[in-house]
Write a protein that holds these residues in place. Structure first.
Motif, mmCIF file in Angstrom:
data_model
loop_
_atom_site.group_PDB
_atom_site.id
_atom_site.type_symbol
_atom_site.label_atom_id
_atom_site.label_comp_id
_atom_site.label_asym_id
_atom_site.label_seq_id
_atom_site.Cartn_x
_atom_site.Cartn_y
_atom_site.Cartn_z
ATOM 1 N N UNK A 126 0.833 -1.204 0.000
ATOM 2 C CA UNK A 126 0.000 0.000 0.000
ATOM 3 C C UNK A 126 0.864 1.249 0.000
ATOM 4 N N UNK A 127 1.886 1.272 0.843
ATOM 5 C CA UNK A 127 2.768 2.438 0.907
ATOM 6 C C UNK A 127 3.580 2.568 -0.373
ATOM 7 N N UNK A 128 3.976 1.424 -0.960
ATOM 8 C CA UNK A 128 4.762 1.463 -2.187
ATOM 9 C C UNK A 128 3.966 2.040 -3.344
ATOM 10 N N UNK A 129 2.733 1.552 -3.518
ATOM 11 C CA UNK A 129 1.939 2.010 -4.666
ATOM 12 C C UNK A 129 1.423 3.432 -4.463
ATOM 13 N N UNK A 130 1.326 3.879 -3.206
ATOM 14 C CA UNK A 130 0.896 5.259 -2.959
ATOM 15 C C UNK A 130 1.982 6.259 -3.358
ATOM 16 N N UNK A 131 3.252 5.812 -3.386
ATOM 17 C CA UNK A 131 4.368 6.681 -3.750
ATOM 18 C C UNK A 131 4.670 6.647 -5.244
ATOM 19 N N UNK A 132 4.335 5.532 -5.897
ATOM 20 C CA UNK A 132 4.559 5.397 -7.338
ATOM 21 C C UNK A 132 3.431 4.547 -7.909
ATOM 22 N N UNK A 133 2.487 5.202 -8.563
ATOM 23 C CA UNK A 133 1.295 4.495 -9.053
ATOM 24 C C UNK A 133 1.492 3.851 -10.415
ATOM 25 N N UNK A 134 2.693 3.917 -10.962
ATOM 26 C CA UNK A 134 2.991 3.280 -12.244
ATOM 27 C C UNK A 134 3.015 1.762 -12.059
ATOM 28 N N UNK A 135 2.061 1.062 -12.684
ATOM 29 C CA UNK A 135 1.947 -0.387 -12.480
ATOM 30 C C UNK A 135 3.135 -1.167 -13.057
ATOM 31 N N UNK A 136 3.723 -0.667 -14.149
ATOM 32 C CA UNK A 136 4.902 -1.332 -14.699
ATOM 33 C C UNK A 136 6.034 -1.294 -13.679
ATOM 34 N N UNK A 137 6.227 -0.143 -13.046
ATOM 35 C CA UNK A 137 7.248 -0.025 -12.007
ATOM 36 C C UNK A 137 6.914 -0.940 -10.833
#
Length: 334
Positions: free
Chosen positions: A65-76
């Motif tokens: 959750x914290x990771x995707x909140x900082x970078x919402x690029x799904x490929x990344x």
């Protein structure tokens, strides 16, 4: 990590997430070291140490959750998960196949890709395939929890209760961990949005105590094999894990020296997990070839060695992953 710390008791889980992963790693190592010893009291402690697996699933859900909140690029997002796990996973599998003289490209690819696990063929372990499946569906879970909080919670509750009512014909070792991962997604989302209920900490500790007592009682009425077959070895831990993490976080807040060691172990938890059991197996093999003496002493020695090997592997693969991540994330936009 988060700017608005209105609810310190909630954020303490994020502050000590890596240290908690270190605790979980040691608990899993203890389980694998002792569960083969035929002693009822030790087996009871060993099976409760298995809650370290639940801790990993819970903390993974929160961390994503914290990771995707900082970078919402799904490929990344997906590339970070793949590059963190699969190079190390492949190297360990390749080494084990070569050492045991069972190498074939088919076996290697089935184990490394995790296809072997899902098709009932060659596989290295059950944890990585299930964790990768949850990583794959995480963005969908995250969206559902964000947009339909109450409906998602009701579905989670109903699914967990239904799982507890089932007593056979499913893989409890894997499926009982799915609700824990989703609970981690709920916790991570709630912390990010400051939605944590004021009584959540008290409720989680009460549930931990109730489930712990229930688990103790269950052990009195079922044999070890029955507990595995009907899933009651795993089901109580779904209720125990959040409260346990809260209690451990509060203890860690008062022990700086332990935190440094546990943080290091937590950072290399993947490498320790993949390697330690193979070294324990090696100790049993050497002991059997030498007449069966000194198995436990040799097991402890090789287990100690496995931590040093895991540390070296963590450093090397960490540097490789960092280089690949920088190149990929700077050059790919999707």
């Amino acid at each position: 990590m988060l700017s608005n710390r209105k609810n310190h008791s909630a954020f303490i889980l994020s502050d000590y997430r890596t240290e908690l992963m270190g605790v979980a790693t040691l608990m899993i190592v203890f389980f694998h070291l002792t569960f083969r010893i035929e002693h009822n009291a030790l087996w009871y402690l060993s099976t409760h140490a298995m809650i370290g697996v639940e801790m990993f699933f819970l903390l993974s859900g929160m961390g994503l959750c914290w990771s995707i909140s900082q970078d919402k690029n799904l490929c990344h997002f997906y590339f970070k998960r793949v590059i963190r796990i699969f190079p190390t996973y492949g190297l360990v599998i390749l080494s084990c196949l070569i050492v045991t003289r069972t190498f074939s490209w088919k076996a290697f690819l089935l184990e490394w890709s995790t296809v072997g696990y899902w098709t009932g063929s060659n596989y290295y372990d059950w944890y990585i395939p299930n964790q990768m499946l949850l990583y794959f569906i995480f963005p969908l879970l995250y969206v559902c929890v964000n947009r339909r909080w109450r409906a998602s919670f009701i579905i989670l509750a109903i699914g967990s209760v239904a799982l507890c009512l089932v007593n056979k014909n499913i893989d409890f070792m894997a499926f009982c961990r799915y609700p824990v991962f989703i609970t981690g997604v709920f916790l991570g989302t709630a912390m990010l949005k400051n939605r944590m209920p004021s009584a959540w900490e008290r409720v989680s500790v009460i549930l931990f105590l109730i489930a712990f007592v229930f688990s103790f009682c269950v052990h009195l009425f079922f044999t070890n094999q029955q507990l595995i077959d009907n899933g009651w070895l795993f089901k109580p831990q779904m209720l125990m894990v959040v409260g346990l993490c809260v209690l451990l976080s509060k203890a860690l807040a008062k022990c700086n020296f332990c935190c440094k060691i546990l943080k290091l172990i937590g950072a290399m938890s993947l490498e320790v997990y993949l390697l330690h059991n193979r070294f324990i197996d090696l100790a049993e093999y050497i002991s059997a070839r030498c007449g069966g003496g000194g198995k436990y002493a040799l097991g402890l020695l090789l287990l100690f060695v496995s931590f040093f090997v895991a540390y070296g592997l963590h450093i090397v693969m960490g540097k490789l992953s960092s280089v690949l991540l920088v190149k990929f994330c700077n050059n790919i936009r999707c």
